[in-house]
Structures are given as structure tokens and as C-alpha cells.
Design a protein around this motif. Structure first.
Motif, PDB file in Angstrom:
ATOM      1  N   GLU A  34       1.012  -1.276   0.084  1.00 43.09           N
ATOM      2  CA  GLU A  34      -0.023   0.005  -0.083  1.00 43.09           C
ATOM      3  C   GLU A  34       0.768   1.149   0.048  1.00 43.09           C
ATOM      4  OE1 GLU A  34      -2.907   2.377  -0.974  1.00 43.09           O
ATOM      5  OE2 GLU A  34      -3.217   0.304  -0.663  1.00 43.09           O
ATOM      6  N   ARG A  37       2.334   1.641  -3.302  1.00 45.33           N
ATOM      7  CA  ARG A  37       1.153   2.303  -4.579  1.00 45.33           C
ATOM      8  C   ARG A  37       1.401   3.671  -3.778  1.00 45.33           C
ATOM      9  NH1 ARG A  37      -1.426  -2.296  -4.393  1.00 45.33           N
ATOM     10  NH2 ARG A  37      -1.705  -2.587  -2.373  1.00 45.33           N
ATOM     11  N   LYS A  92       6.071  -8.411  -4.149  1.00 46.22           N
ATOM     12  CA  LYS A  92       4.872  -7.549  -4.150  1.00 46.22           C
ATOM     13  C   LYS A  92       4.720  -6.419  -3.631  1.00 46.22           C
ATOM     14  CE  LYS A  92       3.325 -12.124  -2.544  1.00 46.22           C
ATOM     15  NZ  LYS A  92       2.585 -12.736  -0.985  1.00 46.22           N
ATOM     16  N   ILE A 120       6.141  -4.637  -7.421  1.00 47.07           N
ATOM     17  CA  ILE A 120       4.920  -4.436  -7.989  1.00 47.07           C
ATOM     18  C   ILE A 120       3.338  -3.629  -8.274  1.00 47.07           C
ATOM     19  CG2 ILE A 120       5.877  -6.394  -9.678  1.00 47.07           C
ATOM     20  CD1 ILE A 120       3.247  -7.606  -8.111  1.00 47.07           C
ATOM     21  N   ALA A 121       3.550  -3.696  -7.317  1.00 46.07           N
ATOM     22  CA  ALA A 121       2.131  -2.456  -6.074  1.00 46.07           C
ATOM     23  C   ALA A 121       1.927  -1.829  -6.789  1.00 46.07           C
ATOM     24  CB  ALA A 121       2.755  -2.824  -4.447  1.00 46.07           C
ATOM     25  N   GLY A 122       2.217  -0.648  -6.900  1.00 43.33           N
ATOM     26  CA  GLY A 122       2.042   0.527  -7.658  1.00 43.33           C
ATOM     27  C   GLY A 122       2.447   0.428  -9.118  1.00 43.33           C
ATOM     28  N   ALA A 123       2.449  -0.740 -10.109  1.00 42.01           N
ATOM     29  CA  ALA A 123       2.973  -0.182 -11.348  1.00 42.01           C
ATOM     30  C   ALA A 123       2.490   0.011 -12.690  1.00 42.01           C
ATOM     31  CB  ALA A 123       3.975  -1.871 -11.531  1.00 42.01           C
ATOM     32  N   LEU A 125       2.166 -14.937 -12.252  1.00 47.29           N
ATOM     33  CA  LEU A 125       2.118 -13.757 -11.217  1.00 47.29           C
ATOM     34  C   LEU A 125       0.984 -12.596 -10.951  1.00 47.29           C
ATOM     35  CD1 LEU A 125       4.950 -14.975  -8.391  1.00 47.29           C
ATOM     36  CD2 LEU A 125       2.372 -15.599  -8.255  1.00 47.29           C
ATOM     37  N   GLU A 146      -0.176 -11.061 -14.287  1.00 45.46           N
ATOM     38  CA  GLU A 146      -1.327 -11.678 -14.576  1.00 45.46           C
ATOM     39  C   GLU A 146      -2.382 -12.021 -14.209  1.00 45.46           C
ATOM     40  OE1 GLU A 146      -1.443 -15.710 -16.620  1.00 45.46           O
ATOM     41  OE2 GLU A 146      -0.660 -14.561 -18.260  1.00 45.46           O
ATOM     42  N   ALA A 147      -2.137 -12.648 -12.723  1.00 47.50           N
ATOM     43  CA  ALA A 147      -2.960 -12.312 -11.597  1.00 47.50           C
ATOM     44  C   ALA A 147      -3.375 -11.253 -10.302  1.00 47.50           C
ATOM     45  CB  ALA A 147      -2.185 -13.484 -10.480  1.00 47.50           C
ATOM     46  N   GLU A 148      -2.673 -10.359 -11.023  1.00 50.66           N
ATOM     47  CA  GLU A 148      -2.042  -8.575 -10.431  1.00 50.66           C
ATOM     48  C   GLU A 148      -3.488  -8.159 -11.649  1.00 50.66           C
ATOM     49  OE1 GLU A 148      -2.450  -7.830  -7.826  1.00 50.66           O
ATOM     50  OE2 GLU A 148      -0.798  -9.574  -6.842  1.00 50.66           O
ATOM     51  N   SER A 149      -3.907  -9.014 -13.013  1.00 50.37           N
ATOM     52  CA  SER A 149      -4.717  -7.741 -13.064  1.00 50.37           C
ATOM     53  C   SER A 149      -3.815  -6.813 -14.248  1.00 50.37           C
ATOM     54  CB  SER A 149      -5.267  -7.376 -12.735  1.00 50.37           C
ATOM     55  OG  SER A 149      -7.093  -8.301 -12.252  1.00 50.37           O
ATOM     56  N   MET A 150      -2.338  -6.711 -14.433  1.00 49.99           N
ATOM     57  CA  MET A 150      -1.670  -6.112 -14.738  1.00 49.99           C
ATOM     58  C   MET A 150      -1.651  -6.448 -16.641  1.00 49.99           C
ATOM     59  SD  MET A 150       2.522  -5.058 -13.702  1.00 49.99           S
ATOM     60  CE  MET A 150       2.105  -4.852 -12.129  1.00 49.99           C
ATOM     61  N   PRO A 151      -1.362  -5.525 -17.330  1.00 48.56           N
ATOM     62  CA  PRO A 151      -1.383  -6.103 -18.747  1.00 48.56           C
ATOM     63  C   PRO A 151      -0.331  -6.605 -18.711  1.00 48.56           C
ATOM     64  CG  PRO A 151      -1.597  -3.085 -18.090  1.00 48.56           C
ATOM     65  CD  PRO A 151      -1.232  -3.677 -17.409  1.00 48.56           C
ATOM     66  N   MET A 171      -5.198  -2.860 -10.304  1.00 44.28           N
ATOM     67  CA  MET A 171      -4.638  -4.279  -9.408  1.00 44.28           C
ATOM     68  C   MET A 171      -5.676  -4.133  -8.203  1.00 44.28           C
ATOM     69  SD  MET A 171      -0.866  -4.299  -8.342  1.00 44.28           S
ATOM     70  CE  MET A 171      -0.158  -3.763  -9.425  1.00 44.28           C
ATOM     71  N   ARG A 199     -10.921  -5.218 -14.429  1.00 40.05           N
ATOM     72  CA  ARG A 199     -11.342  -5.583 -15.576  1.00 40.05           C
ATOM     73  C   ARG A 199     -12.225  -6.916 -15.893  1.00 40.05           C
ATOM     74  NH1 ARG A 199      -6.324  -4.770 -18.832  1.00 40.05           N
ATOM     75  NH2 ARG A 199      -5.841  -6.850 -18.051  1.00 40.05           N
ATOM     76  N   ASN A 253      -2.136 -19.801  -7.519  1.00 41.36           N
ATOM     77  CA  ASN A 253      -0.980 -19.333  -8.646  1.00 41.36           C
ATOM     78  C   ASN A 253      -0.174 -18.165  -7.603  1.00 41.36           C
ATOM     79  OD1 ASN A 253      -1.856 -18.130 -10.478  1.00 41.36           O
ATOM     80  ND2 ASN A 253      -3.397 -17.078 -10.565  1.00 41.36           N
ATOM     81  N   ARG A 257      -5.286 -16.768  -6.955  1.00 47.44           N
ATOM     82  CA  ARG A 257      -6.600 -15.185  -7.058  1.00 47.44           C
ATOM     83  C   ARG A 257      -6.782 -15.653  -8.533  1.00 47.44           C
ATOM     84  NH1 ARG A 257      -6.918 -11.460  -4.017  1.00 47.44           N
ATOM     85  NH2 ARG A 257      -5.493 -12.140  -2.022  1.00 47.44           N
ATOM     86  N   ARG A 258      -6.793 -16.437  -9.305  1.00 53.54           N
ATOM     87  CA  ARG A 258      -7.619 -15.876 -10.296  1.00 53.54           C
ATOM     88  C   ARG A 258      -7.499 -17.860 -11.102  1.00 53.54           C
ATOM     89  NH1 ARG A 258      -7.246 -11.959 -13.440  1.00 53.54           N
ATOM     90  NH2 ARG A 258      -7.626 -12.507 -16.086  1.00 53.54           N
TER      91      ARG A 258
END
Lengths: 265, 307
Positions: free
Chosen positions: A100, A103, A129, A132-135, A158, A160-165, B1, B37, B119, B125-126
Motif C-alpha cells: 500500500e 502504491r 509484491k 509491483i504494487a504501484g506499477a 503472478l 496476470e493474477a494482478e490484472s496487470m497488462p 490491480m 477488469r 497462483n 487469485r485467478r
């Protein structure tokens, strides 16, 4: 509003820090304002590679704990006014910061800078973690080794699991002669498994060792082939269409990369 | 995120369809709602008995237009949900609100117990598109997909027994199954003992693991370090480089098929096979692994004749 990019790999020693330093320098030389964050708390290196170690007063943990203002901890680069470094703490460990807080930090920094580059530590634990939190997106650095590619694959999962592009790939330390002899994985082998977009290929280059030890990013040395590769990657990050380097006397590799791009997946 | 930073009030970000009912509550223990998303993520209250949680959820879903057609992720917030409870949630979502339960996340500590796909450090998570469940596997949405992918009759086969840690709750009430049949639509032509099939429209990467009590079809690759364990067959519409265990509950007639079969290891029933050391041949053709007289053999994949 700038963009926050994390540079990560999973495996250690593949060149995350070198890549961060060189991309930062290359982007700055192209006129962008850049801040580099060393997220490898407890094992800080980026300041050394940038040659800024002796200027550190405050560090990342000081900032998130409120001991200093963000602007006080930012170290201005010796070569570029538009390049800054936020160093890691050396005396703390990864648990000193929370995702947090990272971020929040990234949110503040991307107001003032075009690019926020985060040098991630190796591994997939707390430090990763945090990094990548704020990326907004990620660059994966991998060397042409099975272990490195395996770890990169894990990291991509991992992220992908964060919904990052979808992250983009930098293949580091490739040796065209070895690839030609069939002794090293070639780019197509790597892309076959990872199935992500290739952003750049950096040849193995002795000048990197020299420049790293001197604290002078190779991206600023006109003669360095690795430096040229980093400059090209920086331009691709800016959206330019830059052809891939011809790696020495090996037209085969270039051809293969082009072919890969011809039928990009 | 969409990690743990779930805000405790409804998120910003565009509401997917209409405006989802908001649960404005000052307490962090309240149910939380987040548009992501991939759909909607709902974090259940950490405290309270399951019936009250279910009531909260029902209230949050409101009149039922908010989530229609969306994939819903349930964050159990550390709560351990049993199969019947999952089933209740799934039925509520699907039948009352027309939304699919995409995955259940149990929170960090109990990573991946319910979710089918782990994961690693992030827990489950997914999970890829889970097939909805019903009391009648024939009517299962997944089976329809599976049939298309497999084109393979299910003769001589009894429905495989469940795999342990079964990721998909099996049917509890026959009523749910009937309701499902309307949604599923087509059911004709399938034998009654057809096994449920999980369709994964993604590539499985290192560290990711899927367990399922039926067949598994992957539209993508299975990379080294990834693992599929299925009670039934495994079909990979891509390159299988990881570990595949078909017939995990003892079925010896299970198969593993892939467009490119380059596995680290294949297991069928209790038999384990691995790639030969050194350079193995890599034919550019779909292949299939199965047991013949208790020995794992790999042969060229021949599509079965259509009945």
C-alpha cells in the motif's frame, strides 16, 4: 501523468538493476523526466551502478515512514537533471515497506515524472509484491537460460493474477555465436514458452561490466553495443518503431526475430 | 490491480452495467464490492455466520440487474466455505442474478483451497473460467464445450469419482440442475454418464496448478512447472510442457492429448512416465498418451470416427 514500470525477473543476477539503470539513463537522454526506485531493500545496488552511492542521505524507507519528505530523498543524477534516484535502505529488510505504501509512493511520483522505473528484487516474496504494487506495467528481464525463462514464466503468471497488462520481455546477455552453434536458447525458443511481446535483445557485452563498476550506465557510451540495445529499448518504450539490432555477424538471428514479428501472436 | 487493496467502499472505475448496488458501510467488516477488469469482485464480511453473509450478499445484489452476465469473483476473506455453501452462492448468482461465479478466493492464508488454480504466493487469485455446476453433468456448460473439443463418445465409461480438493463444488440439489438445463439449452445426444469438463481458455504458467474431478481442456499451452491433475482426460490445444496427471482417481483408460506433447512428466492412473533424458524426438504432430497393458505409450493422435 507519468507511467510506472516495474523491471522484474524472478531469478536473480539476470540484469534487472543494470537494465533499470540503463533504461533510466537512456530515457533521460531522450529528454524524459525519470525517477528510478530501488525496491531491493536491504541489498541496494542501483545507486552503485548509477555511481550515486556517496550522495545518499535519506532512502525509501525514510520516505514511507515519514522521516523525510519525498523530495529530500530523491538524488539527482550527475549527468542528467531530469533523472532521479530513490535509493533503497541498506539497513532494513523487505518488510519495512507495504504494498500500500509503494502504491501511494508511485502515485505521488508519477505526477512529477514521465517515467517511474522500479528495480524489483529477485524472488516472488514481499519485496516483489512491494515492487509491483504501484506499477502500471512490467518489463521482464530474462537471460537465455532454462532456469531464467522458467522463473520469468512464473512471474508472468503472478502478474496476470494482478490484472496487470501483459508484460514485455527483454532478453539480456545473449551470445549470438553460442546461439548459432546451438549451445544457447535462441529468441524464438524463449518467445515460444513465454508468449509475450519482445521489447528488446541485449547482447552480452564486456563493456557492461566496466561501466557498471564505474557507475557510468553503458547506455551513454556511444560505442557500447549493449548500450545501443538499451537506447533502442528506451525508444521503443516511447512508442517508436526501432528495428532490432543486428547481433554481430549473425543475420540468422535478426531474420528469426523479424520472422517472429511477422507473425506476432 | 485488484489485490488486497480492495477499498472498503465501492470502488471507482466504471460500473460494468448500470450501477452495481453499492454497500456504503463504514465498517471494514461489511461486504465490499469492486468492479474489476474481468467482472465484479465481492468480498464477504469477515465476521458473521454464513446465513447472514448470504443475506448480505443477496441484499448487495439487489434487484438483480447489476451483475447480469458478469463474471463474479467471491473473496471469502479468510472464511472457509464448504461445498454446500459455495453451491448456495453459485445458485444465488446464477439463478437469481444471471451472473457466473468465476472464482472463489479464500484470502491469503488459506490460499487456493477452494479455487481450482493456485497462483502460488498470491493464492488462488485467478481461476480461469469455471464451468457452472449442475446436478446433471450432461447439462453442464462445460460438457458442451468439452464435447466440441473432444468429439469423443463416452462409451464404456462411468463418471469418474471426484478428485480430492475438488475445485468445483458438486451438485447439492436436483432443483438447481433443472434450473440449469434451461440455461444450458442443448443437452441432446450426450450419454448420461458423461464426465464434467473444465475448459481453461488460457496458458498455464509455471507454478500454476489445476485440479478437477472431470476432464480438463486447455485452450493454450501448459508451460514447464505447471501441473494439471484430472480425474478424467486432459486435452491441451497447444503445447504441453508441464506435468499432466489424467485418471488421477485411478481410471486407467484416461488419456492425455496435446497438439504438441513435450511434457516434463505424464501420469495416467498410477503409472508415471517421463521424457527420456537427453534430446527426445519432437514430432510436429498431435499426440496422445495412454496406458496399454499397464505401460504408458505415446502415439500419434487419431481423431475418432464421428458416430
Amino acid at each position: 501523468m507519468g507511467e510506472v514500470i516495474v523491471i522484474t525477473s524472478g531469478k536473480g543476477g539476470v540484469g534487472k538493476t543494470t537494465t533499470s539503470a540503463n533504461l533510466g539513463a537512456a530515457l533521460a537522454s531522450l529528454g524524459k523526466s525519470v525517477v528510478l526506485i530501488d525496491a531491493d531493500i536491504g541489498l541496494r545496488n542501483l545507486d552503485v551502478v548509477m555511481g550515486l552511492e556517496n550522495r545518499i542521505v535519506y532512502h525509501l524507507v525514510d520516505v514511507v515512514e515519514g522521516y523525510c519528505r519525498l523530495s529530500q530523498a530523491l538524488i539527482k543524477d550527475k549527468r542528467f537533471d531530469n533523472l532521479c534516484l530513490l535509493p533503497a535502505a541498506q539497513t532494513k529488510d523487505k518488510t519495512a515497506v507495504t504494498p500500500e505504501q509503494m502504491r501511494q509512493l508511485c502515485k505521488e511520483l508519477k505526477v512529477d515524472f514521465d517515467f517511474v522505473l522500479i528495480d524489483s528484487p529477485a524472488g516472488i516474496e514481499q519485496g516483489f509484491k512491494n515492487a509491483i504494487a504501484g506499477a502500471d506495467r512490467a518489463l521482464i528481464v530474462a537471460t537465455p537460460e532454462v532456469s531464467s525463462v522458467r522463473d520469468a514464466d512464473r512471474i508472468i503468471g503472478l502478474l496476470e493474477a494482478e490484472s496487470m497488462p501483459a508484460p514485455r520481455l527483454i532478453v539480456n546477455r545473449i551470445r549470438p555465436a553460442m546461439v548459432r552453434r546451438g549451445d544457447m536458447m535462441d529468441i524464438s525458443d524463449i518467445l515460444d514458452i513465454l508468449a509475450i511481446e519482445l521489447l528488446g535483445v541485449v547482447p552480452d557485452d564486456e563493456s557492461i561490466v566496466v561501466s557498471t563498476n564505474r557507475g557510468e550506465p553503458a547506455a551513454l557510451a556511444a560505442a557500447s553495443r549493449a548500450g545501443q540495445a538499451y537506447r533502442n529499448i528506451a525508444r521503443r518504450l516511447l512508442g517508436e518503431d526501432v528495428p532490432f539490432l543486428s547481433l554481430g555477424d549473425n543475420p540468422g538471428l535478426l531474420f528469426r526475430i523479424r520472422r517472429l514479428f511477422g507473425n506476432a501472436r | 490491480m485488484t489485490g488486497q487493496g480492495t477499498p472498503d467502499v465501492p470502488s471507482g472505475g466504471p460500473a460494468p452495467s448500470g450501477s452495481p448496488p453499492t454497500m456504503r458501510s463504514p465498517s471494514v467488516e461489511a461486504l465490499q464490492w469492486l468492479s474489476t477488469r474481468s467482472g465484479v469482485r465481492i468480498r464477504l464480511p469477515a465476521k458473521g455466520t454464513f446465513p447472514t453473509v448470504l443475506e448480505d450478499l443477496e441484499r448487495a445484489l439487489g434487484e438483480g440487474s447489476g451483475v447480469r452476465g458478469l463474471a463474479v469473483t467471491i473473496d471469502a476473506a479468510g472464511r472457509e466455505l464448504g461445498v454446500p455453501q459455495l453451491r448456495e452462492i453459485e445458485v444465488l448468482l446464477l439463478e437469481r442474478h444471471g451472473a457466473a461465479l468465476l472464482q472463489v478466493v479464500e484470502g491469503q492464508s488459506a490460499a487456493g483451497k477452494v479455487g481450482g488454480l493456485q497462483n502460488g504466493a498470491r493464492g488462488a487469485r485467478r481461476v480461469s473460467r469455471r464451468t457452472p455446476v449442475s446436478s446433471d453433468p450432461v447439462l453442464d456448460g462445460g460438457v458442451r464445450n468439452g464435447r466440441r473439443a473432444l468429439r469423443r463418445p463416452w462409451r464404456d465409461r462411468t463418471a469418474p469419482p471426484p478428485v480430492e480438493d475438488d475445485p468445483v463444488p458438486r451438485p447439492a440439489s436436483p432443483a438447481a440442475g433443472r434450473a440449469h438445463s434451461a440455461a444450458a439449452g442443448v443437452s441432446a445426444g450426450l450419454p448420461a454418464d458423461a464426465a464434467p469438463t473444465l475448459l481453461l481458455r488460457r496458458t498455464l504458467r509455471s507454478g500454476q496448478r489445476v485440479r478437477f474431478h472431470g476432464n480438463v481442456v486447455v485452450l493454450g499451452d501448459v508451460n514447464p512447472g505447471a501441473e494439471i491433475v484430472a480425474a478424467g482426460d486432459i486435452v491441451v490445444m497447444g503445447t504441453l510442457r508441464g506435468v499432466a496427471h489424467a485418471g488421477a482417481t485411478g481410471s486407467t483408460d484416461a488419456i492425455v492429448a496435446a497438439f504438441r506433447l513435450q511434457p516434463t512428466q505424464i501420469r495416467v492412473g498410477a503409472v508415471i512416465g517421463r521424457a527420456p533424458d537427453g534430446q527426445a524426438p519432437r514430432p510436429d504432430t498431435p499426440e496422445m498418451a495412454r496406458l496399454r497393458d499397464g505401460v504408458l505409450v505415446i502415439e500419434r493422435y487419431m481423431p475418432p470416427a464421428v458416430d
